[in-house]
Enzyme design. Structure first.
Site, PDB file in Angstrom:
ATOM      1  N   GLY A   1       0.848  -1.194   0.000  1.00 10.67           N
ATOM      2  CA  GLY A   1       0.000   0.000   0.000  1.00 10.67           C
ATOM      3  C   GLY A   1       0.875   1.233   0.000  1.00 10.67           C
ATOM      4  O   GLY A   1       2.060   1.154  -0.322  1.00 10.67           O
ATOM      5  N   ASN A   2       0.322   2.361   0.348  1.00 16.11           N
ATOM      6  CA  ASN A   2       1.130   3.568   0.521  1.00 16.11           C
ATOM      7  C   ASN A   2       0.423   4.480   1.526  1.00 16.11           C
ATOM      8  O   ASN A   2      -0.673   4.167   1.994  1.00 16.11           O
ATOM      9  CB  ASN A   2       1.403   4.265  -0.816  1.00 16.11           C
ATOM     10  N   THR A   3       1.055   5.599   1.862  1.00 13.17           N
ATOM     11  CA  THR A   3       0.562   6.416   2.983  1.00 13.17           C
ATOM     12  C   THR A   3      -0.487   7.451   2.564  1.00 13.17           C
ATOM     13  O   THR A   3      -0.855   8.313   3.360  1.00 13.17           O
ATOM     14  CB  THR A   3       1.723   7.146   3.684  1.00 13.17           C
TER      15      THR A   3
END
Ligand code: CTP
Length: 415
Positions: A218-220
């Site tokens: 995923g990512n932030t």
């Protein structure tokens, strides 16, 4: 009535949930909806009238026997009818069991019940009571009567109740009330604005690429930028469709939300929605890679290394740009560790977008998971403009204003 803001009459009745009506007033005012509160006598022990007056900017009305308006305001007319004239909808929140029964019977023995008997605008109720009262055949029958008359019920939630028990009967959350109310209001009188009726498609949030049944890449990205863009477009009158990866944000009231997880799900959703939307804003942080063969079930540890084999995801924006038709306008985002003008211009042209919004992801005070942003707008002709650091709501408004100032005219229909 062009230019007049949307307006509701908020009825507050005798329930402990009346304290939540204050938050409701604030949130409605934030959405540009003016609120006139009418409280019943039974609401008053639970309801901070002065605070509600400050939040709404109007006196809280309670008195039926105040029959004429003051001089200069339609002198001589019956005041409760004047209160209704301004309302695009009536919402009773909280609606107590007693008040719902009085509505169903058509009683008119106080100001709120009298107003409801005269109302020709949409009426919504958000019941709040103990579970046994909510489920009692008398209450059920009254709600059924109201629904048959066209009253929209926003059903209660389950959770702790005033009695200390837990069960069904808590007034719906303010988010859920707004999700139901705002589309009803906007249908009554579509907001005017420079994007009035224009279909705006916004992608938002991160994507999640599964490694096995429980792990993912995923990512932030928090989704706040896409959320702010959706709200800014709604405030300018647009018809907004939001395609969002997993975020913790409630959907902006009034938008059509499609939730997705992976980049390929996002590609599919955007691919089918794109042809009917003149403006696309691709604010999602799409994962460039996915696991070639996700492990079925949960991968067990075996004392060794786990080497991941990743393959590239489709470039969604580039693919959509290739299908762009006359009249469509595309906005892309760029997540860059340094804002090199040559690289930004190359990305803008390579992605074939009409406007590129570049974020500097090396800064921790702005961007991905921050409530603020500072962006550089790049056009394919080589135009550069920095929007100084501000909260994402302000930045979103400025991005839409830049789109509208670019010379693009939203088409009335797409070919
Ligand atoms: N984007 C997309 N599909 C992808 C990756 C990105 O549609 N698979 C979109 C993003 O939503 C954004 C724009 O392309 O609007 C630029 O994203 P960015 O991450 O900055 O660029 P990449 O295309 O991933 O290129 P690179 O990371 O190599 O700079």
């Amino acid at each position: 009535m062009p230019g007049r803001s949307l307006s509701i009459l908020l009825g507050v009745t005798g329930s402990i949930a009346a304290y939540k009506s204050l938050d409701l007033i604030r949130r409605l005012e934030g959405e540009g909806v003016s609120v006139q509160v009418v409280a019943t006598r039974n609401a008053l022990p639970f309801f901070p009238v002065l605070t509600a007056e400050v939040f709404s900017g109007h006196p809280v009305e309670t008195d039926l026997f105040n029959p004429v308006l003051p001089r200069g305001e339609g002198e001589g007319r019956v005041s409760h009818l004047a209160l209704l004239e301004k309302a695009d909808a009536v919402l009773v929140a909280p609606a107590s069991a007693d008040f719902i029964a009085r509505m169903a019977l058509g009683l008119a023995d106080d100001l709120l019940s009298t107003l409801l008997l005269s109302a020709t605008v949409p009426v919504l109720i958000a019941p709040a009571m103990e579970e046994a009262m909510y489920r009692h055949p008398a209450s059920s029958a009254h709600r059924k009567t109201l629904r048959e008359r066209g009253v929209v019920e926003i059903p209660p939630d389950s959770g702790p109740l005033a009695s200390g028990k837990s069960g069904l009967g808590r007034m719906a959350s303010v988010d859920r009330i707004l999700e139901t109310l705002l589309p009803v209001l906007r249908e009554t009188r579509p907001p005017s604005g420079p994007l009035s009726g224009v279909g705006v498609l916004i992608s938002s949030g991160p994507t999640r690429e599964p490694l096995d049944a429980v792990r993912y890449i995923g990512n932030t990205s928090s989704g706040r930028m896409g959320d702010a863009l959706a709200r800014a477009a709604l405030a300018r009158g647009a018809r907004v469709t939001l395609v969002s990866g997993p975020t913790a944000l409630p959907p902006p009231p009034g938008c059509d939300l499609h939730r997705v997880a992976t980049a390929r799900e996002m590609e599919e959703a955007l691919g089918s929605l794109f042809p009917s939307h003149p403006l696309l804003i691709m604010a999602a942080a799409v994962s460039d890679y996915r696991m070639k063969d996700p492990v079925p079930g949960k991968r067990k540890k075996d004392g060794g290394e786990w080497t991941l084999s990743l393959v590239e995801n489709p470039d969604i924006l580039k693919g959509l740009a290739e299908r762009k038709k006359a009249g469509q306008f595309l906005v892309g985002f760029a997540a860059e560790s340094s804002l090199d003008p040559d690289r930004l211009l190359e990305k803008c042209r390579n992605k074939k977008v009409d406007l590129l919004v570049a974020n500097d992801i090396s800064r921790t005070d702005i961007g991905f998971s921050s409530p603020e942003n500072e962006v550089t707008l790049v056009t394919p002709a080589g135009g550069f403009r920095t929007l100084p650091r501000a909260d994402k709501t302000a930045i979103a408004g400025q991005i839409l204003d830049a789109v509208l100032a670019s010379g693009w005219t939203p088409p009335s229909a797409l070919a």
